[in-house]
Design a protein around this motif. Structure first.
Motif, PDB file in Angstrom:
ATOM      1  N   LEU A  83       0.860  -1.196   0.000  1.00 58.64           N
ATOM      2  CA  LEU A  83       0.000   0.000   0.000  1.00 58.64           C
ATOM      3  C   LEU A  83       0.895   1.244   0.000  1.00 58.64           C
ATOM      4  N   GLY A  84       0.902   1.955  -1.130  1.00 58.78           N
ATOM      5  CA  GLY A  84       1.778   3.131  -1.299  1.00 58.78           C
ATOM      6  C   GLY A  84       3.015   2.705  -2.068  1.00 58.78           C
ATOM      7  N   ALA A  85       3.185   3.283  -3.268  1.00 56.47           N
ATOM      8  CA  ALA A  85       4.262   2.814  -4.156  1.00 56.47           C
ATOM      9  C   ALA A  85       5.438   3.792  -4.162  1.00 56.47           C
ATOM     10  N   GLY A 100       9.370   5.031  -2.122  1.00 55.99           N
ATOM     11  CA  GLY A 100      10.758   4.560  -2.066  1.00 55.99           C
ATOM     12  C   GLY A 100      10.935   3.217  -1.382  1.00 55.99           C
ATOM     13  N   ILE A 101      10.472   3.099  -0.140  1.00 57.23           N
ATOM     14  CA  ILE A 101      10.720   1.861   0.602  1.00 57.23           C
ATOM     15  C   ILE A 101       9.887   0.716   0.027  1.00 57.23           C
ATOM     16  N   ALA A 102       8.751   1.060  -0.579  1.00 54.74           N
ATOM     17  CA  ALA A 102       7.914   0.033  -1.216  1.00 54.74           C
ATOM     18  C   ALA A 102       8.693  -0.681  -2.321  1.00 54.74           C
ATOM     19  N   ARG A 103       9.534   0.052  -3.005  1.00 53.13           N
ATOM     20  CA  ARG A 103      10.340  -0.536  -4.082  1.00 53.13           C
ATOM     21  C   ARG A 103      11.348  -1.543  -3.517  1.00 53.13           C
ATOM     22  N   VAL A 119      -0.189  -4.248  -5.789  1.00 52.17           N
ATOM     23  CA  VAL A 119       0.297  -2.954  -5.330  1.00 52.17           C
ATOM     24  C   VAL A 119      -0.850  -1.964  -5.475  1.00 52.17           C
ATOM     25  N   ALA A 120      -0.937  -1.033  -4.522  1.00 53.11           N
ATOM     26  CA  ALA A 120      -1.957   0.006  -4.601  1.00 53.11           C
ATOM     27  C   ALA A 120      -1.291   1.368  -4.473  1.00 53.11           C
ATOM     28  N   SER A 121      -1.691   2.248  -5.379  1.00 55.41           N
ATOM     29  CA  SER A 121      -1.178   3.613  -5.369  1.00 55.41           C
ATOM     30  C   SER A 121      -2.372   4.548  -5.545  1.00 55.41           C
ATOM     31  N   GLU A 134      -1.694   4.888 -12.877  1.00 58.04           N
ATOM     32  CA  GLU A 134      -0.533   4.799 -13.765  1.00 58.04           C
ATOM     33  C   GLU A 134       0.718   4.336 -12.989  1.00 58.04           C
ATOM     34  N   LYS A 135       0.890   4.936 -11.821  1.00 64.39           N
ATOM     35  CA  LYS A 135       2.040   4.579 -10.971  1.00 64.39           C
ATOM     36  C   LYS A 135       1.943   3.106 -10.531  1.00 64.39           C
ATOM     37  N   ALA A 136       0.727   2.677 -10.221  1.00 64.67           N
ATOM     38  CA  ALA A 136       0.529   1.279  -9.807  1.00 64.67           C
ATOM     39  C   ALA A 136       0.870   0.334 -10.954  1.00 64.67           C
ATOM     40  N   ALA A 155       3.380   1.370   3.347  1.00 65.62           N
ATOM     41  CA  ALA A 155       4.629   2.109   3.092  1.00 65.62           C
ATOM     42  C   ALA A 155       4.321   3.570   2.770  1.00 65.62           C
ATOM     43  N   THR A 156       3.462   4.165   3.583  1.00 69.95           N
ATOM     44  CA  THR A 156       3.055   5.563   3.392  1.00 69.95           C
ATOM     45  C   THR A 156       3.713   6.437   4.481  1.00 69.95           C
ATOM     46  N   PRO A 157       3.573   7.756   4.396  1.00 65.92           N
ATOM     47  CA  PRO A 157       4.177   8.615   5.442  1.00 65.92           C
ATOM     48  C   PRO A 157       3.577   8.352   6.836  1.00 65.92           C
ATOM     49  N   HIS A 158       4.315   8.694   7.877  1.00 66.53           N
ATOM     50  CA  HIS A 158       3.902   8.417   9.265  1.00 66.53           C
ATOM     51  C   HIS A 158       2.500   8.938   9.558  1.00 66.53           C
ATOM     52  N   SER A 159       2.196  10.089   9.010  1.00 67.70           N
ATOM     53  CA  SER A 159       0.907  10.739   9.243  1.00 67.70           C
ATOM     54  C   SER A 159      -0.264   9.866   8.820  1.00 67.70           C
ATOM     55  N   HIS A 160      -0.038   8.932   7.908  1.00 66.07           N
ATOM     56  CA  HIS A 160      -1.132   8.158   7.322  1.00 66.07           C
ATOM     57  C   HIS A 160      -1.221   6.723   7.842  1.00 66.07           C
ATOM     58  N   HIS A 161      -0.248   6.306   8.661  1.00 66.09           N
ATOM     59  CA  HIS A 161      -0.238   4.900   9.097  1.00 66.09           C
ATOM     60  C   HIS A 161      -1.518   4.532   9.861  1.00 66.09           C
ATOM     61  N   TYR A 162      -1.935   5.426  10.754  1.00 65.98           N
ATOM     62  CA  TYR A 162      -3.127   5.175  11.585  1.00 65.98           C
ATOM     63  C   TYR A 162      -4.356   4.891  10.713  1.00 65.98           C
ATOM     64  N   LYS A 193       7.664   1.779  10.128  1.00 67.04           N
ATOM     65  CA  LYS A 193       7.923   2.642  11.265  1.00 67.04           C
ATOM     66  C   LYS A 193       7.839   4.082  10.788  1.00 67.04           C
ATOM     67  N   SER A 194       7.716   5.045  11.705  1.00 69.18           N
ATOM     68  CA  SER A 194       7.203   4.848  13.041  1.00 69.18           C
ATOM     69  C   SER A 194       5.746   4.413  12.939  1.00 69.18           C
ATOM     70  N   PHE A 195       5.322   3.575  13.860  1.00 66.71           N
ATOM     71  CA  PHE A 195       4.043   2.887  13.742  1.00 66.71           C
ATOM     72  C   PHE A 195       2.875   3.858  13.522  1.00 66.71           C
ATOM     73  N   ILE A 242       9.821  -2.435  11.893  1.00 67.08           N
ATOM     74  CA  ILE A 242      11.051  -1.770  12.355  1.00 67.08           C
ATOM     75  C   ILE A 242      12.127  -2.835  12.235  1.00 67.08           C
ATOM     76  N   TRP A 243      12.793  -2.850  11.099  1.00 68.65           N
ATOM     77  CA  TRP A 243      13.553  -4.030  10.655  1.00 68.65           C
ATOM     78  C   TRP A 243      14.647  -4.568  11.572  1.00 68.65           C
ATOM     79  N   PRO A 244      15.429  -3.713  12.305  1.00 66.33           N
ATOM     80  CA  PRO A 244      16.491  -4.315  13.132  1.00 66.33           C
ATOM     81  C   PRO A 244      15.958  -5.269  14.208  1.00 66.33           C
ATOM     82  N   GLY A 300      17.641  -7.387   4.224  1.00 71.00           N
ATOM     83  CA  GLY A 300      17.452  -7.179   5.665  1.00 71.00           C
ATOM     84  C   GLY A 300      15.979  -6.995   5.999  1.00 71.00           C
ATOM     85  N   TYR A 301      15.153  -6.752   4.958  1.00 67.93           N
ATOM     86  CA  TYR A 301      13.713  -6.568   5.195  1.00 67.93           C
ATOM     87  C   TYR A 301      12.968  -7.909   5.193  1.00 67.93           C
ATOM     88  N   GLU A 302      13.673  -8.979   4.788  1.00 67.11           N
ATOM     89  CA  GLU A 302      12.998 -10.279   4.701  1.00 67.11           C
ATOM     90  C   GLU A 302      12.607 -10.824   6.077  1.00 67.11           C
TER      91      GLU A 302
HETATM   92  N1  LIG Z   1      12.578   0.547   7.096  1.00 74.61           N
HETATM   93  C1  LIG Z   1      13.323   1.411   6.413  1.00 74.61           C
HETATM   94  O1  LIG Z   1      14.513   1.254   6.233  1.00 74.61           O
HETATM   95  C2  LIG Z   1      12.659   2.607   5.826  1.00 74.61           C
HETATM   96  C3  LIG Z   1      13.321   3.383   4.868  1.00 74.61           C
HETATM   97  C4  LIG Z   1      12.635   4.466   4.308  1.00 74.61           C
HETATM   98  C5  LIG Z   1      11.349   4.744   4.760  1.00 74.61           C
HETATM   99  N2  LIG Z   1      10.762   3.986   5.696  1.00 74.61           N
HETATM  100  C6  LIG Z   1       9.397   4.257   6.171  1.00 74.61           C
HETATM  101  O2  LIG Z   1       8.516   3.966   5.085  1.00 74.61           O
HETATM  102  C7  LIG Z   1       7.454   4.916   5.046  1.00 74.61           C
HETATM  103  C8  LIG Z   1       7.444   5.580   3.675  1.00 74.61           C
HETATM  104  O3  LIG Z   1       8.691   6.173   3.442  1.00 74.61           O
HETATM  105  P1  LIG Z   1       9.260   6.379   1.940  1.00 74.61           P
HETATM  106  O4  LIG Z   1      10.638   6.897   2.105  1.00 74.61           O
HETATM  107  O5  LIG Z   1       9.038   5.182   1.118  1.00 74.61           O
HETATM  108  O6  LIG Z   1       8.318   7.563   1.473  1.00 74.61           O
HETATM  109  P2  LIG Z   1       7.922   8.012  -0.010  1.00 74.61           P
HETATM  110  O7  LIG Z   1       8.985   7.592  -0.980  1.00 74.61           O
HETATM  111  O8  LIG Z   1       7.553   9.436   0.083  1.00 74.61           O
HETATM  112  O9  LIG Z   1       6.646   7.134  -0.312  1.00 74.61           O
HETATM  113  C9  LIG Z   1       5.490   7.224   0.450  1.00 74.61           C
HETATM  114  C10 LIG Z   1       4.294   6.829  -0.396  1.00 74.61           C
HETATM  115  O10 LIG Z   1       3.135   6.989   0.400  1.00 74.61           O
HETATM  116  C11 LIG Z   1       2.051   7.306  -0.425  1.00 74.61           C
HETATM  117  N3  LIG Z   1       1.287   8.426   0.132  1.00 74.61           N
HETATM  118  C12 LIG Z   1       0.013   8.387   0.560  1.00 74.61           C
HETATM  119  N4  LIG Z   1      -0.396   9.562   0.994  1.00 74.61           N
HETATM  120  C13 LIG Z   1       0.614  10.410   0.818  1.00 74.61           C
HETATM  121  C14 LIG Z   1       0.769  11.798   1.050  1.00 74.61           C
HETATM  122  N5  LIG Z   1      -0.216  12.566   1.549  1.00 74.61           N
HETATM  123  N6  LIG Z   1       1.966  12.356   0.754  1.00 74.61           N
HETATM  124  C15 LIG Z   1       2.962  11.617   0.254  1.00 74.61           C
HETATM  125  N7  LIG Z   1       2.862  10.279   0.011  1.00 74.61           N
HETATM  126  C16 LIG Z   1       1.699   9.698   0.281  1.00 74.61           C
HETATM  127  C17 LIG Z   1       2.602   7.591  -1.812  1.00 74.61           C
HETATM  128  O11 LIG Z   1       2.318   6.452  -2.599  1.00 74.61           O
HETATM  129  P3  LIG Z   1       1.313   6.517  -3.855  1.00 74.61           P
HETATM  130  O12 LIG Z   1       1.585   7.821  -4.532  1.00 74.61           O
HETATM  131  O13 LIG Z   1       1.736   5.344  -4.629  1.00 74.61           O
HETATM  132  O14 LIG Z   1      -0.065   6.399  -3.322  1.00 74.61           O
HETATM  133  C18 LIG Z   1       4.087   7.712  -1.617  1.00 74.61           C
HETATM  134  O15 LIG Z   1       4.814   7.270  -2.726  1.00 74.61           O
HETATM  135  C19 LIG Z   1       7.691   5.837   6.234  1.00 74.61           C
HETATM  136  O16 LIG Z   1       6.977   5.339   7.324  1.00 74.61           O
HETATM  137  C20 LIG Z   1       9.179   5.718   6.515  1.00 74.61           C
HETATM  138  O17 LIG Z   1       9.540   5.962   7.853  1.00 74.61           O
HETATM  139  C21 LIG Z   1      11.387   2.922   6.236  1.00 74.61           C
END
Ligand SMILES: NC(=O)c1ccc[n+]([C@@H]2O[C@H](COP(=O)([O-])OP(=O)(O)OC[C@H]3O[C@@H](n4cnc5c(N)ncnc54)[C@H](OP(=O)(O)O)[C@@H]3O)[C@@H](O)[C@H]2O)c1
Length: 322
Positions: A6-8, A10-13, A30-32, A36-38, A69-76, A93-95, A120-122, A274-276
């Motif tokens: 859910l959310g395509a 950086g980390i989703a990739r 995958v859902a975006s 087009e992005k999906a 895999a969306t921003p922290h603000s949206h996890h809830y 993370k953060s949850f 929270i992978w570690p 390390g995410y496995e």
């Molecule tokens: N474990 C790790 O090592 C690691 C590393 C980096 C990040 N993270 C965590 O992963 C999460 C996402 O981080 P990221 O770096 O992947 O972020 P990102 O590249 O910005 O991707 C976040 C995705 O969330 C979706 N989204 C939904 N609502 C959004 C909004 N209002 N604004 C922006 N994006 C929105 C978008 O997907 P769509 O456009 O496809 O809907 C966007 O591509 C965070 O919780 C971060 O802490 C963890």
């Protein structure tokens, strides 16, 4: 097990790449917010389904576990949505933004009998167990002090800069230094001291945190979204010390004796990314009918969220919707 992302972003990739190299799991959907992005994401990572809305993917009965895999603000909101549709959840993370949100989500997961765990992978890495065993063996004597740092110059990134996305260093990076301390020194904290630098956007850009434990141990931590750091964690004992390379993705642990001589190096076992480990743990918990993973129980997610709430209280920092 069929997994939906859910959310395509950086980390989703990275997760998609990881899933494609794992056995017994399938990157199914995958859902975006953008169809087009999906489509592009699904084509690149061979997902079977590409959805142009999060809810559309959640209506797909084939999806068993959703990786959020969306921003922290949206996890809830996104976790609640997943649980509403009866999906198990592995949420980045953060949850959540705060402990109250985490409590509500975890209660809902428990009521519904669904797995809900924090990515929270570690916590899930085999090295975490190995380091614990070294400490318990007494090889460095009685551990008394710990330090850890993590920093990346990422303050320019939207998701980090903006308060409405629950940005700032704490939820993005600080959570790892707190995790390191919690993994190896536990949670019996008697005092929390901190110093913060607030950015003009209203979020924290870097901070230092000192945790004092009831039994007299101490942890000194810092994290920054303004600079690159060595990412080291050091645990000091009465007979020596242990240096962990990269607290974010353990690489190795060097063990030094009472003369500060390197006595041995414990390498990290080979891994995909390390995410496995978090995925494998989530799958196992689901198969066993559990609502939480042993490596990151709900109580621990709540503890870390409460710790971060109390740090933000010290700084007078609130997110816009709090
Ligand atoms: N474990 C790790 O090592 C690691 C590393 C980096 C990040 N993270 C965590 O992963 C999460 C996402 O981080 P990221 O770096 O992947 O972020 P990102 O590249 O910005 O991707 C976040 C995705 O969330 C979706 N989204 C939904 N609502 C959004 C909004 N209002 N604004 C922006 N994006 C929105 C978008 O997907 P769509 O456009 O496809 O809907 C966007 O591509 C965070 O919780 C971060 O802490 C963890």
């Amino acid at each position: 097990m069929k997994i939906g992302i859910l959310g395509a972003g950086g980390i989703a990739r990275t997760m998609a790449r990881t899933l494609n190299e794992m056995k017994d799991v399938k990157l199914y959907a995958v859902a975006s917010r953008s169809q087009e992005k999906a489509y592009q994401f699904a084509a690149e990572f061979q997902a079977v389904k590409a959805y142009g809305s999060y809810e559309a993917m959640l209506q797909d009965k084939e999806v068993e576990l959703v990786y959020i895999a969306t921003p922290h603000s949206h996890h809830y909101t996104h976790m609640k949505l997943c649980l509403k549709y009866g999906k198990h959840v592995l949420c980045e993370k953060s949850f959540t933004q705060n402990a109250a949100q985490a409590q509500e989500v975890l209660k809902l997961a428990e009521q519904k009998g669904l797995l809900c765990t924090e990515a929270i992978w570690p916590r899930y890495m085999p090295m975490a167990r190995v380091i614990r065993q070294i400490l318990e063996s007494g090889e460095i004597g009685a551990p008394a002090a710990l330090s850890a740092n993590l920093g990346y110059p990422i303050f320019g990134v939207e998701r980090i800069r903006r308060p409405e996305l629950a940005g700032g260093a704490l939820l993005d990076i600080g959570v790892y230094v707190l995790t390191f301390a919690s993994l190896f020194f536990g949670d019996d904290i008697s005092r929390i001291d901190s110093s913060v630098v607030m950015a003009d956007t209203g979020v924290d850009s870097q901070e230092s945190i000192t945790l004092t434990y009831r039994d007299g141990r101490i942890a000194t931590l810092y994290c920054t979204a303004q600079a690159l750091t060595d990412r080291q964690g050091v645990i000091s004992g009465s007979e020596g010390f242990l240096v962990v390379e990269n607290i974010n993705n353990f690489q190795k642990a060097d063990i030094y004796d009472h003369n500060r001589r390197l006595i041995r190096t414990v390498p990290c076992p080979p891994q995909i990314t390390g995410y496995e480990y978090e995925v494998a743990s989530a799958v196992k918990a689901i198969q066993e009918g559990k609502t939480e993973c042993p490596e990151m129980p709900h109580s621990e997610t709540l503890f870390i969220m409460r710790l971060m709430d109390s740090l933000r209280d010290q700084w007078g920092m609130k997110y816009p919707n709090e």
